[in-house]
Design an enzyme around this catalytic site. Structure first.
Site, PDB file in Angstrom:
ATOM      1  N   LYS A 115      -3.987 -16.324  -0.515  1.00  0.00           N
ATOM      2  CA  LYS A 115      -3.121 -15.333  -0.801  1.00  0.00           C
ATOM      3  C   LYS A 115      -2.294 -16.025  -2.098  1.00  0.00           C
ATOM      4  O   LYS A 115      -1.654 -15.397  -2.872  1.00  0.00           O
ATOM      5  CB  LYS A 115      -2.169 -14.876  -0.065  1.00  0.00           C
ATOM      6  CG  LYS A 115      -2.786 -13.717   1.115  1.00  0.00           C
ATOM      7  CD  LYS A 115      -1.919 -12.971   1.624  1.00  0.00           C
ATOM      8  CE  LYS A 115      -2.798 -11.957   2.249  1.00  0.00           C
ATOM      9  NZ  LYS A 115      -2.301 -11.033   3.162  1.00  0.00           N
ATOM     10  N   LYS A 198     -13.538  -8.607   1.717  1.00  0.00           N
ATOM     11  CA  LYS A 198     -13.047  -7.401   2.858  1.00  0.00           C
ATOM     12  C   LYS A 198     -12.326  -6.378   2.420  1.00  0.00           C
ATOM     13  O   LYS A 198     -11.684  -6.177   1.379  1.00  0.00           O
ATOM     14  CB  LYS A 198     -12.194  -8.282   3.913  1.00  0.00           C
ATOM     15  CG  LYS A 198     -10.941  -8.590   3.747  1.00  0.00           C
ATOM     16  CD  LYS A 198     -10.152  -9.258   4.990  1.00  0.00           C
ATOM     17  CE  LYS A 198      -8.714  -9.310   4.424  1.00  0.00           C
ATOM     18  NZ  LYS A 198      -7.754 -10.327   5.212  1.00  0.00           N
ATOM     19  N   LYS A 201      -5.736  -3.786   2.117  1.00  0.00           N
ATOM     20  CA  LYS A 201      -4.759  -2.934   1.396  1.00  0.00           C
ATOM     21  C   LYS A 201      -4.410  -3.530   0.245  1.00  0.00           C
ATOM     22  O   LYS A 201      -3.860  -2.701  -0.799  1.00  0.00           O
ATOM     23  CB  LYS A 201      -3.368  -3.100   2.420  1.00  0.00           C
ATOM     24  CG  LYS A 201      -3.721  -2.279   3.795  1.00  0.00           C
ATOM     25  CD  LYS A 201      -2.193  -2.465   4.667  1.00  0.00           C
ATOM     26  CE  LYS A 201      -2.598  -3.544   5.666  1.00  0.00           C
ATOM     27  NZ  LYS A 201      -1.650  -3.509   6.839  1.00  0.00           N
TER      28      LYS A 201
HETATM   29  P1  TYM Z   1      -2.752  -7.072   8.842  1.00  0.00           P
HETATM   30  O1  TYM Z   1      -1.731  -6.108   8.753  1.00  0.00           O
HETATM   31  O2  TYM Z   1      -3.416  -7.678   7.743  1.00  0.00           O
HETATM   32  O3  TYM Z   1      -4.055  -6.201   9.659  1.00  0.00           O
HETATM   33  C1  TYM Z   1      -3.841  -5.498  10.866  1.00  0.00           C
HETATM   34  C2  TYM Z   1      -5.085  -5.862  11.686  1.00  0.00           C
HETATM   35  O4  TYM Z   1      -6.446  -5.315  11.014  1.00  0.00           O
HETATM   36  C3  TYM Z   1      -7.383  -6.239  10.915  1.00  0.00           C
HETATM   37  N1  TYM Z   1      -7.932  -6.217   9.791  1.00  0.00           N
HETATM   38  C4  TYM Z   1      -9.227  -5.856   9.778  1.00  0.00           C
HETATM   39  N2  TYM Z   1     -10.504  -6.067  10.801  1.00  0.00           N
HETATM   40  C5  TYM Z   1     -11.423  -5.942  10.214  1.00  0.00           C
HETATM   41  N3  TYM Z   1     -11.796  -5.813   9.016  1.00  0.00           N
HETATM   42  C6  TYM Z   1     -11.057  -5.698   7.832  1.00  0.00           C
HETATM   43  N4  TYM Z   1     -11.390  -5.218   6.681  1.00  0.00           N
HETATM   44  C7  TYM Z   1      -9.527  -5.880   8.455  1.00  0.00           C
HETATM   45  N5  TYM Z   1      -8.294  -6.057   7.722  1.00  0.00           N
HETATM   46  C8  TYM Z   1      -7.526  -6.071   8.446  1.00  0.00           C
HETATM   47  C9  TYM Z   1      -6.577  -7.725  11.063  1.00  0.00           C
HETATM   48  O5  TYM Z   1      -7.333  -8.802  11.426  1.00  0.00           O
HETATM   49  C10 TYM Z   1      -5.434  -7.306  12.067  1.00  0.00           C
HETATM   50  O6  TYM Z   1      -5.756  -7.658  13.408  1.00  0.00           O
HETATM   51  N6  TYM Z   1      -0.821 -11.354  10.564  1.00  0.00           N
HETATM   52  C11 TYM Z   1      -1.428  -9.911  11.216  1.00  0.00           C
HETATM   53  C12 TYM Z   1      -0.076  -9.094  11.620  1.00  0.00           C
HETATM   54  C13 TYM Z   1       0.516  -9.837  12.775  1.00  0.00           C
HETATM   55  C14 TYM Z   1      -0.112 -10.197  14.141  1.00  0.00           C
HETATM   56  C15 TYM Z   1       0.742 -10.964  14.897  1.00  0.00           C
HETATM   57  C16 TYM Z   1      -1.482 -10.016  14.682  1.00  0.00           C
HETATM   58  C17 TYM Z   1       1.675 -10.560  12.755  1.00  0.00           C
HETATM   59  N7  TYM Z   1       1.857 -11.016  14.031  1.00  0.00           N
HETATM   60  C18 TYM Z   1       0.446 -11.306  16.174  1.00  0.00           C
HETATM   61  C19 TYM Z   1      -1.556 -10.465  15.879  1.00  0.00           C
HETATM   62  C20 TYM Z   1      -0.660 -11.149  16.429  1.00  0.00           C
HETATM   63  C21 TYM Z   1      -1.787  -9.362   9.749  1.00  0.00           C
HETATM   64  O7  TYM Z   1      -1.494  -9.571   8.828  1.00  0.00           O
HETATM   65  O8  TYM Z   1      -2.531  -8.214   9.916  1.00  0.00           O
END
Ligand code: TYM
Length: 335
Positions: A115, A198, A201
């Site tokens: 990032k 991947k 968003k």
């Molecule tokens: P975020 O908002 O980017 O994504 C939310 C969840 O979706 C999963 N994900 C995917 N899984 C499979 N293929 C993809 N292309 C894909 N894109 C996104 C992510 O792995 C995630 O599980 N850091 C986290 C949010 C967070 C969090 C936490 C998660 C903050 N605190 C504590 C678990 C525990 C994030 O940015 O997810």
């Protein structure tokens, strides 16, 4: 057993989030609760700040993401559903853990490297410190299960390292080590335009991702125009070697229908994408359409969605407060 997971309110929920994470959240709401456990899901609005989001968009996105989770099957009567900001213990614990985490550990985080790109000096401190807040999110509730996509695995390993060091440094087993649960069916859904990156968003191409609010026509168009190759589908998974886009579409089909990818291939072997893509589009429309309809209804009353978050946060604060106090006492901060 306690399940904790979060999602950033950056834009709309997409198929990668849904198949990689949220589908597991919904399944765990049944499975883990049947075993006497608890499920907690939150909107990671504080993590959302690590990307620029205009203030009015932040508020709207948080409401829309919450409504989408409910539409996808998260029941706020059964799971604690809240947003991070309303539970200040997340930020407080994060600061305490900043003094346990090592710079060398954070320097290894691949998401930060991706990032921040070439302009590391210009990256925010928040983006760098992001994984420590994420560790706080799960350690605060003694989470045992953390269902996430594969891209978050390294962050969860860091959370375990932080918990282990804290427990060692202070000589007591205060924190539970959280375990990541990565979807077997959809660990990493790829972009529809490029099988090497991947689904995300932040991808500027609208055609690269299917959103849960997309209309039936948009969903169908995105699958119709998805990048593929001219070959027919093979009989076995080995035949998908080196065909990332084809593998991704098979993975999506299998995950949407709760079937084994090998079984899906057996059905479509020998057929070209001209035959497969419409079937995939129909399946996606049939699965996502009802979620979108529930979402649209929920968004008619945004005030109620806000009240759901408020009620969830109250429950989360009740769980978080004693643990934070315990950490403060352990660190000698409560006189
Ligand atoms: P975020 O908002 O980017 O994504 C939310 C969840 O979706 C999963 N994900 C995917 N899984 C499979 N293929 C993809 N292309 C894909 N894109 C996104 C992510 O792995 C995630 O599980 N850091 C986290 C949010 C967070 C969090 C936490 C998660 C903050 N605190 C504590 C678990 C525990 C994030 O940015 O997810």
């Amino acid at each position: 057993m306690r399940v904790v997971s979060g999602i950033k309110p950056t834009g709309n929920l997409h198929l990668g989030n849904y198949l990689g994470a949220v589908k597991q959240w919904v399944a765990m709401q049944d499975d883990i609760q049947a075993k006497g456990g608890e499920t907690m899901y939150f909107i990671a609005d504080l993590h959302g700040l690590t990307e620029w989001i205009a203030p009015d968009a932040m508020a709207a996105n948080t409401i829309e993401m919450t409504a989408t989770l409910i539409a996808a099957g998260i029941d706020p009567e059964r799971s604690i559903l809240f947003n991070q900001t309303r539970v200040p213990q997340h930020s407080e614990l994060s600061w305490l853990l900043n003094n346990v985490a090592r710079v060398g550990w954070l320097n290894r985080m691949t998401q930060f490297k991706d990032k921040a790109g070439k302009n590391r000096e210009g990256a925010s401190v928040g983006l760098y410190d992001y994984p420590v807040l994420m560790a706080a999110d799960v350690l605060l509730y003694n989470a045992t299960h953390v269902p996430v996509g594969e891209d978050q695995k390294q962050h969860l390993e860091l959370a375990r390292d932080i918990a282990t060091k804290f427990n060692n440094d202070y000589g007591r087993e205060l924190f539970t080590l959280p375990e990541s649960f990565i979807s077997k069916a959809a660990p990493r859904i790829m972009s529809l335009r490029d099988g090497a990156s991947k689904m995300s968003k932040s991808n500027p191409s609208e055609m690269s991702l299917v959103k849960l609010i997309d209309s039936d026509d948009q969903i169908a168009e995105k699958f119709r125009k998805a990048k593929t190759d001219p070959d027919v589908l093979p009989e076995t998974m080995d035949g998908l070697e080196g065909r990332a886009e084809a593998r991704n579409l098979i993975t999506i089909y299998a995950a949407l229908s709760d079937r084994d990818p090998a079984d899906v291939l057996a059905q479509f072997a020998g057929q070209g994408f001209g035959a497969f893509k419409p079937e995939l589009a129909d399946l996606a429309v049939a699965t996502l359409g009802p979620i979108r309809e529930r979402l649209t209804r929920l968004l008619d009353d945004r005030g109620e969605v806000g009240r759901i978050l408020e009620r969830g946060a109250e429950k989360a604060r009740d769980l978080a407060a004693p643990l934070l106090l315990d950490v403060q006492r352990t660190m000698g901060l409560q006189i």
